[in-house]
Design a protein around this motif. Structure first.
Motif, PDB file in Angstrom:
ATOM      1  N   TYR A  86      -4.257  42.728  84.733  1.00 55.41           N
ATOM      2  CA  TYR A  86      -2.919  43.086  84.722  1.00 55.41           C
ATOM      3  C   TYR A  86      -2.124  42.144  83.973  1.00 55.41           C
ATOM      4  CZ  TYR A  86       0.352  46.790  83.727  1.00 55.41           C
ATOM      5  OH  TYR A  86       1.328  46.932  83.735  1.00 55.41           O
ATOM      6  N   PHE A 102      -4.750  48.988  81.523  1.00 54.77           N
ATOM      7  CA  PHE A 102      -4.538  49.228  82.931  1.00 54.77           C
ATOM      8  C   PHE A 102      -5.063  50.673  83.747  1.00 54.77           C
ATOM      9  CE2 PHE A 102      -2.543  49.311  87.382  1.00 54.77           C
ATOM     10  CZ  PHE A 102      -3.092  48.690  87.747  1.00 54.77           C
ATOM     11  N   PHE A 125       2.833  59.619  80.537  1.00 54.96           N
ATOM     12  CA  PHE A 125       3.300  58.087  80.736  1.00 54.96           C
ATOM     13  C   PHE A 125       3.832  56.906  80.067  1.00 54.96           C
ATOM     14  CE2 PHE A 125       2.939  54.368  83.820  1.00 54.96           C
ATOM     15  CZ  PHE A 125       3.940  55.180  84.796  1.00 54.96           C
TER      16      PHE A 125
ATOM     17  N   LEU B 218      -2.194  50.960  98.431  1.00 57.48           N
ATOM     18  CA  LEU B 218      -3.621  50.284  98.438  1.00 57.48           C
ATOM     19  C   LEU B 218      -4.225  51.078  99.135  1.00 57.48           C
ATOM     20  CD1 LEU B 218      -2.483  46.323  98.582  1.00 57.48           C
ATOM     21  CD2 LEU B 218      -3.935  46.913  97.101  1.00 57.48           C
ATOM     22  N   ALA B 221      -5.669  54.006  97.041  1.00 62.03           N
ATOM     23  CA  ALA B 221      -6.275  53.466  96.332  1.00 62.03           C
ATOM     24  C   ALA B 221      -7.844  53.728  96.491  1.00 62.03           C
ATOM     25  CB  ALA B 221      -6.371  52.130  95.951  1.00 62.03           C
ATOM     26  N   LEU B 391      -5.329  58.557  89.730  1.00 60.45           N
ATOM     27  CA  LEU B 391      -4.432  58.052  88.299  1.00 60.45           C
ATOM     28  C   LEU B 391      -2.522  58.176  88.892  1.00 60.45           C
ATOM     29  CD1 LEU B 391      -5.172  61.432  85.702  1.00 60.45           C
ATOM     30  CD2 LEU B 391      -4.425  58.597  85.227  1.00 60.45           C
ATOM     31  N   VAL B 393      -2.211  56.117  90.939  1.00 60.34           N
ATOM     32  CA  VAL B 393      -2.594  54.610  92.579  1.00 60.34           C
ATOM     33  C   VAL B 393      -2.039  53.665  90.807  1.00 60.34           C
ATOM     34  CG1 VAL B 393      -3.891  53.235  93.038  1.00 60.34           C
ATOM     35  CG2 VAL B 393      -4.253  55.084  93.635  1.00 60.34           C
ATOM     36  N   PRO B 394      -2.388  53.922  89.220  1.00 59.26           N
ATOM     37  CA  PRO B 394      -2.103  52.946  88.567  1.00 59.26           C
ATOM     38  C   PRO B 394      -0.854  52.861  88.259  1.00 59.26           C
ATOM     39  CG  PRO B 394      -3.837  54.627  87.685  1.00 59.26           C
ATOM     40  CD  PRO B 394      -3.883  54.724  89.547  1.00 59.26           C
ATOM     41  N   THR B 395      -0.462  54.551  88.352  1.00 59.01           N
ATOM     42  CA  THR B 395       0.881  54.217  87.089  1.00 59.01           C
ATOM     43  C   THR B 395       1.703  53.947  88.014  1.00 59.01           C
ATOM     44  OG1 THR B 395       1.031  57.105  88.338  1.00 59.01           O
ATOM     45  CG2 THR B 395       0.270  55.906  86.114  1.00 59.01           C
ATOM     46  N   LEU B 397       1.607  50.947  90.335  1.00 56.72           N
ATOM     47  CA  LEU B 397       1.650  50.452  90.323  1.00 56.72           C
ATOM     48  C   LEU B 397       2.112  49.894  88.678  1.00 56.72           C
ATOM     49  CD1 LEU B 397      -1.874  49.769  91.546  1.00 56.72           C
ATOM     50  CD2 LEU B 397       0.083  49.156  92.848  1.00 56.72           C
ATOM     51  N   VAL B 398       2.425  50.537  87.735  1.00 53.39           N
ATOM     52  CA  VAL B 398       2.557  50.092  86.644  1.00 53.39           C
ATOM     53  C   VAL B 398       4.535  50.391  86.513  1.00 53.39           C
ATOM     54  CG1 VAL B 398       2.652  51.277  83.667  1.00 53.39           C
ATOM     55  CG2 VAL B 398       0.883  50.480  84.728  1.00 53.39           C
ATOM     56  N   LEU B 399       4.999  51.016  87.226  1.00 58.71           N
ATOM     57  CA  LEU B 399       5.901  51.522  87.446  1.00 58.71           C
ATOM     58  C   LEU B 399       6.883  50.003  88.223  1.00 58.71           C
ATOM     59  CD1 LEU B 399       6.905  55.245  88.542  1.00 58.71           C
ATOM     60  CD2 LEU B 399       7.606  53.458  86.745  1.00 58.71           C
ATOM     61  N   ALA B 401       5.152  46.698  88.640  1.00 62.99           N
ATOM     62  CA  ALA B 401       5.072  45.456  88.042  1.00 62.99           C
ATOM     63  C   ALA B 401       6.845  45.295  86.676  1.00 62.99           C
ATOM     64  CB  ALA B 401       4.161  46.079  86.983  1.00 62.99           C
ATOM     65  N   VAL B 402       6.949  46.362  86.458  1.00 59.05           N
ATOM     66  CA  VAL B 402       7.958  46.936  85.443  1.00 59.05           C
ATOM     67  C   VAL B 402       9.094  46.837  85.929  1.00 59.05           C
ATOM     68  CG1 VAL B 402       8.000  49.348  84.971  1.00 59.05           C
ATOM     69  CG2 VAL B 402       8.624  48.161  83.365  1.00 59.05           C
ATOM     70  N   LEU B 414       5.800  39.210  89.318  1.00 63.30           N
ATOM     71  CA  LEU B 414       4.614  40.118  89.696  1.00 63.30           C
ATOM     72  C   LEU B 414       3.292  39.082  90.559  1.00 63.30           C
ATOM     73  CD1 LEU B 414       3.714  40.993  86.393  1.00 63.30           C
ATOM     74  CD2 LEU B 414       5.320  41.966  87.910  1.00 63.30           C
ATOM     75  N   MET B 417       4.866  39.475  94.516  1.00 60.99           N
ATOM     76  CA  MET B 417       5.408  41.185  94.840  1.00 60.99           C
ATOM     77  C   MET B 417       4.226  41.071  95.589  1.00 60.99           C
ATOM     78  SD  MET B 417       5.460  44.468  92.629  1.00 60.99           S
ATOM     79  CE  MET B 417       4.151  43.534  91.733  1.00 60.99           C
ATOM     80  N   LEU B 418       3.005  40.870  94.766  1.00 63.47           N
ATOM     81  CA  LEU B 418       1.508  40.884  95.295  1.00 63.47           C
ATOM     82  C   LEU B 418       1.586  40.591  96.502  1.00 63.47           C
ATOM     83  CD1 LEU B 418      -0.874  43.065  94.671  1.00 63.47           C
ATOM     84  CD2 LEU B 418      -2.439  40.616  93.103  1.00 63.47           C
TER      85      LEU B 418
END
Lengths: 149, 496
Positions: A86, A102, A125, B218, B221, B391, B393-395, B397-399, B401-402, B414, B417-418
């Motif tokens: 990603y 992703f 979302f 994690l 997940a 769902l 988990v990925p949402t 993770l996107v938050l 990242a942004v 990023l 952070m990881l």
């Protein structure tokens, strides 16, 4: 668990020694705290190693069941791998496109099998994110590949 | 000082501030209602989004999330016996049995009112005690600040978790992370290894999100199997009159709030401890202690008012001394620093609107809970439990990242952070407490800067660190904390 204390103690000991070693080359004022912190880290890691060794010796008489470090390695690795892909893809593919893919991919990997739920939540979302970041906050995010001129 | 407090009320009541309080409280209840997510994670995620905002608005969001999540955690605790936040563990003891007895609505209403009352009392404590303490701390010099930072760091390291060595190693690791970058006094680069990225040091918010928000995701997940909690099927009745609740629980609220406020001021203690102590005290004082655990509303009232009363009071040492008592307080300090404000007593004179405005915001959000946490909203929030974790988990993770990307617009952040996320996960699984690491990052530079200033002022006389009476008092406290822990450890060894 005790074996883990020994290993983590050794890791912290190496880190402490590195901090002292590198800090040795700093100017006098800038070196005091790093050296002190490094030395303290070595001392506490030695105490952890000592505790781990004594517990390990004591535990050899009675068996103990260690808790797994990672409960589900497959899901763990898949999640981390998806994150890396990603992050790698985001600058060239664009934020919204990569994020959509992703979410769909990772939710499928994690076992979600209802396409309407996955698509509904993903689209909702992403629209929410677009509204917040592109329209309200006006923050620049990696541009979508189909918009690059 | 109290004039400034009342002058800040209009600031807290500005339109922008009220919107942030409303949104923050709603988000807080939602986050609290979702098991696995916690207020620390929510605030850490929200902070990068507030960079361009006025500090009052940013802190309004923090206040709303903090108070909202404390009540939100009670929803799954009562409906499903799953504490939404660690502080809601004691709420499950009587909350879930009440649901099983068909009193879920009464339990939720009791929790809502108790959270609101606890939050209000805690905010009043913050408003009255913090300005007084700030006046005392005006007499502090670099020596005192050095010792205060050491006290904050060491006490968290030895009080949190079960192993002193692990706590101290975590704190020292945090200090080392905080040392990376250009030394502010000499201008020398430290631990940068000629990397341009490292010369700027690690951004606090990136370290915080990595260490605190990634490990629970994690873990989610790993446990995820596309299942979701069906709280929507629970029958939630609308029983419980406000006046009846006040008449029944005012004593419990007063006692538990006092416990919560006291626990909040102590470093290292959190809402879960406040809730458990309050619950035990309510049980001890009850004429029918056997009814506790079988669905006694007093148990819910004690636990919820106790954990919410910890919220604002935990900000007292943070705002006055710059020493966070818990992680949310650390995030508040982070929020202040992000907006160019330096926590400590000067904050009360330099930016009174922000600091006193924040106190009002803590009070207003506690009151808002009564409206937003009502029956209709509670029914609505119970539905968020339907969100599949696969769902979530990925949402999330996107938050993250942004949020991290928007800090500096740098993709390297990023990966960093990881990296911190994986480090946090590993430390957590190896039973290293994470709070000392975060506080090490925050307090390490503060301790170093003040130590070096003190050394400069005393012309390198180390003895000067020990001669001032306030310093001696702080050192005595530090030794007391250390010896009490060593004594506890020795007693445990002897018992074994």
């Amino acid at each position: 668990m005790n074996f883990r204390d020994i290993i983590s103690g050794i890791a912290f000991l190496i880190l402490g020694c590195t901090v002292v070693g590198v800090g040795n080359g700093f100017d006098a004022g800038a070196a005091y705290v790093p050296m002190g912190v490094g030395i303290l880290m070595c001392l506490f890691s030695l105490s952890l190693i000592f505790k781990g060794v004594t517990q390990r010796l004591g535990a050899s008489e009675s068996s103990s069941i260690a808790v797994a470090l990672i409960d589900h390695p497959g899901r763990f690795m898949a999640t981390v791998a998806c994150c890396l892909i990603y992050y790698l893809a985001m600058p060239t593919v664009g934020f919204y496109s990569t994020s959509t893919l992703f979410i769909i991919l990772l939710s499928l990997v994690l076992g979600e099998r209802r396409p309407i739920v996955v698509l509904g939540i993903t689209v909702g979302f992403i629209i929410l994110l677009y509204g917040l970041f592109a329209m309200v906050l006006k923050r620049p995010l990696p541009v979508e590949f189909f918009l690059v001129s | 000082m109290f004039d400034s407090l009342f002058n800040a009320l209009p600031v807290a009541l500005q339109f922008g501030s009220l919107v942030s309080l409303f949104v923050g409280t709603l988000v807080g209840i939602l986050i609290g209602a979702l098991p696995g997510l916690n207020p620390v994670m929510a605030i850490a995620l929200m902070l990068p989004l507030t960079y361009g905002f006025d500090p009052v608005i940013a802190l309004g969001l923090v206040a709303g999330i903090y108070n909202g999540s404390m009540y939100g955690g009670a929803i799954p605790a009562i409906l499903l016996k799953i504490p939404g936040t660690p502080a809601a563990i004691a709420t499950t003891f009587d909350g879930y049995p009440m649901t099983r007895n068909g009193q879920g609505g009464l339990a939720l209403k009791t929790a809502c009112w108790s959270s609101a009352v606890g939050g209000i009392i805690s905010a009043i404590a913050l408003m009255t005690l913090a300005p007084l303490l700030a006046q005392v701390t005006l007499a502090f010099g670099p020596t005192e600040y050095f010792w205060v930072a050491v006290f904050g760091l060491v006490s968290i390291a030895v009080l949190v978790g079960s192993d002193i060595s692990k706590g101290m190693l975590g704190a020292l690791l945090g200090v080392i992370i905080g040392l990376v970058g250009v030394d502010t006094i000499s201008g020398a680069e430290r631990y940068t290894f000629d990397s341009l990225y490292l010369s700027g040091g690690f951004d606090l918010i990136i370290v915080l999100i990595g260490l605190y928000a990634i490990p629970p995701v994690l873990e989610m997940a790993e446990k995820s199997n596309a299942t979701y909690y069906d709280a929507g099927s629970f029958k939630v009745d609308a029983s419980g009159n406000a006046l009846t609740l006040i008449r029944q629980h005012w004593r419990t609220w007063a006692r538990s709030s006092l416990i919560g406020v006291s626990v909040g001021i102590l470093p290292g203690a959190g809402g879960n401890l406040a809730a458990l102590l309050s619950y035990n005290e309510a049980k001890r004082k009850s004429s029918n202690p056997d009814s506790f655990g079988t669905g006694n509303p007093v148990g819910v009232a004690a636990a919820e008012s106790g954990n919410s009363a910890d919220n604002a009071s935990s900000m007292i040492p943070s705002l006055t001394l710059g020493i966070p008592g818990n992680l949310v307080a650390a995030l508040v300090l982070g929020a202040l620093m992000i907006h160019g404000l330096q926590p400590g007593p000067q904050l009360f004179t330099k930016s009174p609107d922000v600091v006193f405005g924040f106190m009002w915001q803590m009070l207003i959000t506690a009151i808002l809970l009564l409206f937003l946490g009502g029956m209709v909203a509670t029914r609505l929030f119970a539905q968020v439990l339907r969100m599949p974790t696969a769902l979530l988990v990925p949402t999330t993770l996107v938050l993250m990242a942004v949020g991290v990307y928007t800090v500096k617009g740098n993709m390297t952040d990023l990966y960093v952070m990881l990296g911190f996320g994986l480090l946090g996960y590993l430390l957590h699984r190896l039973a290293f407490p994470l709070a000392p690491v975060v506080l090490g990052v925050l307090l390490g530079p503060m301790a170093e800067q003040n130590l070096r200033l003190a050394m400069l002022l005393s012309q390198d006389d180390v003895g000067a660190l020990f001669t001032r009476p306030i310093s001696q008092g702080i050192i005595a406290l530090l030794l007391l904390v250390l010896f009490s822990q060593v004594w506890k450890m020795l007693r445990k060894v002897r018992q074994e």
